[in-house]
Motif scaffolding. Structure first.
Motif, PDB file in Angstrom:
ATOM      1  N   ASP A  25       3.921  14.381  -1.527  1.00  0.00           N
ATOM      2  CA  ASP A  25       2.845  13.678  -0.883  1.00  0.00           C
ATOM      3  C   ASP A  25       2.034  14.571  -2.206  1.00  0.00           C
ATOM      4  O   ASP A  25       1.100  13.563  -2.805  1.00  0.00           O
ATOM      5  N   ASP A  26       1.192  15.084  -2.186  1.00  0.00           N
ATOM      6  CA  ASP A  26       0.393  15.789  -3.102  1.00  0.00           C
ATOM      7  C   ASP A  26       0.223  14.875  -4.617  1.00  0.00           C
ATOM      8  O   ASP A  26      -0.291  14.899  -5.098  1.00  0.00           O
ATOM      9  N   GLU A  27       1.460  15.270  -4.901  1.00  0.00           N
ATOM     10  CA  GLU A  27       1.553  14.641  -5.986  1.00  0.00           C
ATOM     11  C   GLU A  27       0.957  13.301  -6.449  1.00  0.00           C
ATOM     12  O   GLU A  27       0.380  13.396  -7.523  1.00  0.00           O
ATOM     13  N   PHE A  28       1.586  12.074  -5.546  1.00  0.00           N
ATOM     14  CA  PHE A  28       1.237  11.126  -5.202  1.00  0.00           C
ATOM     15  C   PHE A  28      -0.367  10.833  -5.404  1.00  0.00           C
ATOM     16  O   PHE A  28      -0.702  10.145  -5.994  1.00  0.00           O
ATOM     17  N   GLU A  29      -1.130  11.760  -4.409  1.00  0.00           N
ATOM     18  CA  GLU A  29      -2.382  11.114  -4.040  1.00  0.00           C
ATOM     19  C   GLU A  29      -2.843  11.702  -5.808  1.00  0.00           C
ATOM     20  O   GLU A  29      -4.058  11.511  -5.668  1.00  0.00           O
ATOM     21  N   GLU A  30      -2.124  12.800  -6.266  1.00  0.00           N
ATOM     22  CA  GLU A  30      -3.214  13.386  -7.466  1.00  0.00           C
ATOM     23  C   GLU A  30      -2.965  12.562  -8.841  1.00  0.00           C
ATOM     24  O   GLU A  30      -3.470  11.765  -9.117  1.00  0.00           O
ATOM     25  N   LEU A  31      -1.864  11.736  -8.862  1.00  0.00           N
ATOM     26  CA  LEU A  31      -1.372  10.135  -9.713  1.00  0.00           C
ATOM     27  C   LEU A  31      -2.647   9.245  -9.250  1.00  0.00           C
ATOM     28  O   LEU A  31      -3.009   9.048 -10.165  1.00  0.00           O
ATOM     29  N   ASP A  32      -2.858   8.870  -7.779  1.00  0.00           N
ATOM     30  CA  ASP A  32      -3.183   7.729  -7.274  1.00  0.00           C
ATOM     31  C   ASP A  32      -5.184   8.107  -7.821  1.00  0.00           C
ATOM     32  O   ASP A  32      -5.629   7.222  -8.421  1.00  0.00           O
ATOM     33  N   GLU A  33      -5.084   9.809  -7.821  1.00  0.00           N
ATOM     34  CA  GLU A  33      -6.620   9.734  -7.727  1.00  0.00           C
ATOM     35  C   GLU A  33      -6.928   8.966  -8.950  1.00  0.00           C
ATOM     36  O   GLU A  33      -8.175   8.943  -9.586  1.00  0.00           O
ATOM     37  N   THR A  37       0.305   3.479  -5.471  1.00  0.00           N
ATOM     38  CA  THR A  37       1.280   3.954  -5.634  1.00  0.00           C
ATOM     39  C   THR A  37       1.637   2.589  -4.429  1.00  0.00           C
ATOM     40  O   THR A  37       2.981   2.461  -3.700  1.00  0.00           O
ATOM     41  N   ASP A  38       0.342   1.740  -3.887  1.00  0.00           N
ATOM     42  CA  ASP A  38       0.412   1.320  -2.604  1.00  0.00           C
ATOM     43  C   ASP A  38       1.081  -0.217  -3.008  1.00  0.00           C
ATOM     44  O   ASP A  38       1.828  -0.804  -2.960  1.00  0.00           O
ATOM     45  N   VAL A  39      -0.007  -0.877  -4.149  1.00  0.00           N
ATOM     46  CA  VAL A  39       0.430  -2.587  -4.817  1.00  0.00           C
ATOM     47  C   VAL A  39       1.990  -1.657  -5.161  1.00  0.00           C
ATOM     48  O   VAL A  39       2.997  -2.449  -5.669  1.00  0.00           O
ATOM     49  N   LEU A  40       2.257  -0.227  -6.398  1.00  0.00           N
ATOM     50  CA  LEU A  40       3.807  -0.356  -6.996  1.00  0.00           C
ATOM     51  C   LEU A  40       4.698  -1.145  -5.681  1.00  0.00           C
ATOM     52  O   LEU A  40       5.823  -1.015  -5.825  1.00  0.00           O
ATOM     53  N   GLY A  41       4.957  -0.371  -4.869  1.00  0.00           N
ATOM     54  CA  GLY A  41       5.378   0.281  -3.667  1.00  0.00           C
ATOM     55  C   GLY A  41       5.745  -1.476  -3.362  1.00  0.00           C
ATOM     56  O   GLY A  41       7.017  -2.218  -2.433  1.00  0.00           O
ATOM     57  N   GLY A  42       4.241  -1.876  -3.033  1.00  0.00           N
ATOM     58  CA  GLY A  42       4.584  -3.246  -2.190  1.00  0.00           C
ATOM     59  C   GLY A  42       5.309  -4.484  -3.284  1.00  0.00           C
ATOM     60  O   GLY A  42       5.776  -5.346  -2.193  1.00  0.00           O
ATOM     61  N   LEU A  43       4.985  -4.618  -4.918  1.00  0.00           N
ATOM     62  CA  LEU A  43       5.953  -5.128  -5.309  1.00  0.00           C
ATOM     63  C   LEU A  43       7.422  -4.425  -5.083  1.00  0.00           C
ATOM     64  O   LEU A  43       8.399  -5.650  -5.609  1.00  0.00           O
ATOM     65  N   LEU A  44       7.858  -3.721  -5.097  1.00  0.00           N
ATOM     66  CA  LEU A  44       8.936  -3.179  -5.224  1.00  0.00           C
ATOM     67  C   LEU A  44       9.641  -3.821  -3.451  1.00  0.00           C
ATOM     68  O   LEU A  44      11.022  -4.032  -3.320  1.00  0.00           O
ATOM     69  N   ILE A  45       9.257  -3.743  -2.278  1.00  0.00           N
ATOM     70  CA  ILE A  45       9.470  -3.932  -1.526  1.00  0.00           C
ATOM     71  C   ILE A  45       8.582  -5.834  -1.211  1.00  0.00           C
ATOM     72  O   ILE A  45      10.631  -6.369  -0.410  1.00  0.00           O
ATOM     73  N   GLY A  46       8.343  -6.193  -2.007  1.00  0.00           N
ATOM     74  CA  GLY A  46       8.454  -8.036  -1.733  1.00  0.00           C
ATOM     75  C   GLY A  46       9.609  -8.387  -2.724  1.00  0.00           C
ATOM     76  O   GLY A  46      10.625  -9.275  -1.857  1.00  0.00           O
ATOM     77  N   ALA A  47       9.946  -7.972  -3.285  1.00  0.00           N
ATOM     78  CA  ALA A  47      11.145  -8.779  -4.776  1.00  0.00           C
ATOM     79  C   ALA A  47      12.745  -7.911  -3.393  1.00  0.00           C
ATOM     80  O   ALA A  47      13.597  -8.266  -3.791  1.00  0.00           O
ATOM     81  N   ALA A  48      12.611  -6.747  -2.629  1.00  0.00           N
ATOM     82  CA  ALA A  48      13.391  -6.750  -1.703  1.00  0.00           C
ATOM     83  C   ALA A  48      13.669  -7.533  -0.884  1.00  0.00           C
ATOM     84  O   ALA A  48      15.405  -8.056  -0.801  1.00  0.00           O
ATOM     85  N   VAL A  49      12.860  -7.592  -0.728  1.00  0.00           N
ATOM     86  CA  VAL A  49      12.860  -8.757   0.789  1.00  0.00           C
ATOM     87  C   VAL A  49      13.295 -10.020  -0.121  1.00  0.00           C
ATOM     88  O   VAL A  49      14.155 -11.439   0.507  1.00  0.00           O
ATOM     89  N   ALA A  50      12.937 -10.457  -1.216  1.00  0.00           N
ATOM     90  CA  ALA A  50      13.321 -11.871  -2.109  1.00  0.00           C
ATOM     91  C   ALA A  50      14.838 -11.985  -2.343  1.00  0.00           C
ATOM     92  O   ALA A  50      15.723 -12.941  -1.968  1.00  0.00           O
TER      93      ALA A  50
END
Length: 195
Positions: free
Chosen positions: A4-12, A151-164
């Motif tokens: 989680d810390d690495e993701f937050e640092e990447l996002d920041e 990562t919120d947007v990337l995760g959202g894109l992956l989730i939406g694609a998986a649902v479709a």
């Protein structure tokens, strides 16, 4: 493995003022894309245009994918509690009338956009040529206006694609079952007459 810390640092780091994501007020098109993407509003007229262009089946399937994906995104956000980017006074953020306080992950507009776009690509590649840039614009708009972390947007894109993709698989198996039952119904009288 990234924690989680690495993701937050990447996002920041990725949300710092740059050529890709300047901190100034976004273009009105980006603001409009971000605003209309909330609640899936943007995809209703897009599906309407598809239907008017003679692509009614594709329009129906794409809207269904978006409608299924939206509550999935909301359910995930109830489980994953993530703070929004703290950029309340940045011109990029002040450009939006919304002030969401729900969990930042996943970006629900990205979930819906990806579901709509993926379903379009699966149903009608010709229509996907026009829809895909809109999906990317929505994803970019949520970053550009600083409402979400990357990562919120990337995760959202992956989730939406998986649902479709899941919906398409279910639809295909349902169609296969329906076809099989129709064949059984046609063949049954033949065998019952000879019994």
């Amino acid at each position: 493995m990234i924690g989680d810390d690495e993701f937050e640092e990447l996002d920041e780091e990725s949300l710092h003022d740059s050529d890709a994501l300047p901190s100034g007020r976004p273009d009105p098109i980006i603001i409009a894309a971000s605003v209309t993407a909330r609640g899936g509003v943007l995809w209703v007229p897009v599906a309407g245009l598809m239907a008017l262009a003679g692509k009614r089946k594709a329009a129906k399937r794409t809207l269904t994918a978006a409608a299924v994906a939206m509550p999935v995104g909301h359910l995930i956000s109830l489980v994953v509690h993530r703070r929004r980017p703290s950029v309340a006074n940045m011109p990029a953020r002040l450009a939006l009338p919304e002030h969401p306080d729900s969990s930042s992950f996943p970006s629900k507009p990205a979930v819906t956009a990806a579901a709509f776009g993926t379903a379009t690509a699966l149903e009608d590649r010709e229509a996907a040529v026009f829809v895909t840039p809109l999906v990317l614009l929505v994803a970019h708009s949520r970053l550009r206006t600083r409402v979400h972390w990357p990562t919120d947007v990337l995760g959202g894109l992956l989730i939406g694609a998986a649902v479709a993709l899941a919906q398409a698989g279910i639809g295909r198996s349902a169609r296969a079952r329906a076809t099989a039952w129709r064949l059984v119904a046609m063949v049954r009288p033949v065998f019952s007459d000879h019994s």
